[in-house]
Design a protein around this motif. Structure first.
Motif, mmCIF file in Angstrom:
data_model
loop_
_atom_site.group_PDB
_atom_site.id
_atom_site.type_symbol
_atom_site.label_atom_id
_atom_site.label_comp_id
_atom_site.label_asym_id
_atom_site.label_seq_id
_atom_site.Cartn_x
_atom_site.Cartn_y
_atom_site.Cartn_z
ATOM 1 N N ASN A 102 0.821 -1.211 0.000
ATOM 2 C CA ASN A 102 0.000 0.000 0.000
ATOM 3 C C ASN A 102 0.855 1.260 0.000
ATOM 4 O OD1 ASN A 102 -2.355 -1.513 0.036
ATOM 5 N ND2 ASN A 102 -2.492 -1.520 2.277
ATOM 6 N N GLU B 215 2.435 1.626 -3.647
ATOM 7 C CA GLU B 215 1.549 1.216 -4.734
ATOM 8 C C GLU B 215 1.820 1.967 -6.035
ATOM 9 O OE1 GLU B 215 -3.240 0.827 -5.702
ATOM 10 O OE2 GLU B 215 -2.541 1.649 -3.788
ATOM 11 N N TYR C 284 3.023 -5.550 -10.315
ATOM 12 C CA TYR C 284 2.131 -4.943 -9.337
ATOM 13 C C TYR C 284 0.889 -5.812 -9.130
ATOM 14 C CZ TYR C 284 -1.664 -2.051 -7.628
ATOM 15 O OH TYR C 284 -2.752 -1.593 -6.923
ATOM 16 N N ASN D 162 -0.366 -7.743 -5.835
ATOM 17 C CA ASN D 162 -1.710 -7.459 -5.346
ATOM 18 C C ASN D 162 -2.455 -8.759 -5.048
ATOM 19 O OD1 ASN D 162 -3.472 -5.263 -4.723
ATOM 20 N ND2 ASN D 162 -4.739 -5.852 -6.461
#
Length: 211
Positions: free
Chosen positions: A180, A183, A194, A198
Motif C-alpha cells: 500500500n 503502490e 504490481y 496485489n
C-alpha cells in the motif's frame, strides 16, 4: 531501523588501491555514507596483487576470456574466479552494488576486451570478472558502476530500488503495508508485477517468501 547495505569497490574513496596506487572519488558515495552501510572490496588486492601493480586486462582467446597481466604474462583468471565466487556467495544480506567503472575486475558494460595478440581491443563493452560473478549470482539486485550513476535517470532508479528493498526488509513481513505504501511506484515500474503482488496481498496466508 535497518539501513541499505551496499557492496562498493574499495578504491571509490575508501582506499588508494588502484593499479597505479591511487584511488577514485564518487560524490554519490560520499553523500550516501550518512544513509547506507558499505561493504568495501578490492578483488585485485584480495587475490594477492600489490599496490601499485602492473596493470591487468581481459584478453579474449577465441571466446575464452582470461585475466592477464601483460608485463609478466601471468594468468590470474582462476584466482579471480575462485575469490569472486567465494566472496559473493558469502554475502547473506546486501541490497546492491556500486563497482569501479572500466576495471578488468569490477567494471560493468565498459571494460575493454583485448585480442589475444594484445595489440588492440576487440570491444569496450564487457564486464570485469568480479562484476560478472556479481551479475550471475546477485543479478536480481541493483548493480551499477560509479560512472553510470552520474546519469540522473540511472541514479534515480538505482536509489529508488535500494531504498525500496531496504524498506521491504524493514516491513517485518507486513507485505500489505509495504504494498500500500509503494503502490504508485510499483505500478509505474511494472503493472504485471504490481498485479501479481496485489494477488499475493489478497491471500490471507502470506509471507516474504512469496515475493
Amino acid at each position: 531501523m535497518r539501513r541499505p547495505k551496499l557492496v562498493v569497490s574499495k578504491c571509490l574513496g575508501f582506499e588508494n588501491c588502484r593499479y597505479n596506487g591511487q584511488g577514485s572519488s564518487s560524490k554519490l558515495i560520499d553523500l550516501l555514507g550518512e544513509h547506507v552501510d558499505f561493504y568495501t572490496v578490492c578483488p585485485e588486492v584480495e587475490i594477492g596483487l600489490s599496490t601499485p601493480r602492473e596493470a591487468i586486462r581481459v584478453v579474449d582467446y577465441d571466446n575464452d576470456k582470461r585475466l592477464i597481466q601483460p608485463k609478466t604474462n601471468t594468468d590470474f583468471t582462476e584466482n579471480m574466479k575462485k575469490f569472486s565466487k567465494n566472496y559473493i556467495t558469502s554475502l547473506e544480506d546486501v541490497d546492491g552494488f556500486i563497482l569501479k567503472s572500466k576495471s578488468p575486475s569490477c567494471g560493468i558494460k565498459d571494460v575493454k576486451i583485448y585480442h589475444k595478440s594484445g595489440k588492440s581491443s576487440l570491444t569496450s563493452g564487457g564486464n570485469g570478472f568480479f562484476a560478472q560473478e556479481v551479475i550471475d549470482t546477485k543479478g536480481h539486485l541493483p548493480i551499477e558502476n560509479e560512472g553510470r550513476l552520474k546519469n540522473y535517470s540511472i541514479r534515480d532508479e538505482f536509489l529508488t530500488k535500494i531504498f525500496m528493498i531496504n524498506d521491504f526488509k524493514n516491513s517485518n513481513e507486513d507485505i500489505k503495508k509495504f504494498h500500500n505504501k509503494h503502490e504508485l511506484i510499483l505500478r509505474s515500474y511494472s503493472i504485471n508485477n504490481y498485479c501479481k503482488l496485489n494477488e499475493i496481498c489478497n491471500n490471507k496466508n502470506i509471507s516474504k517468501d512469496h515475493v
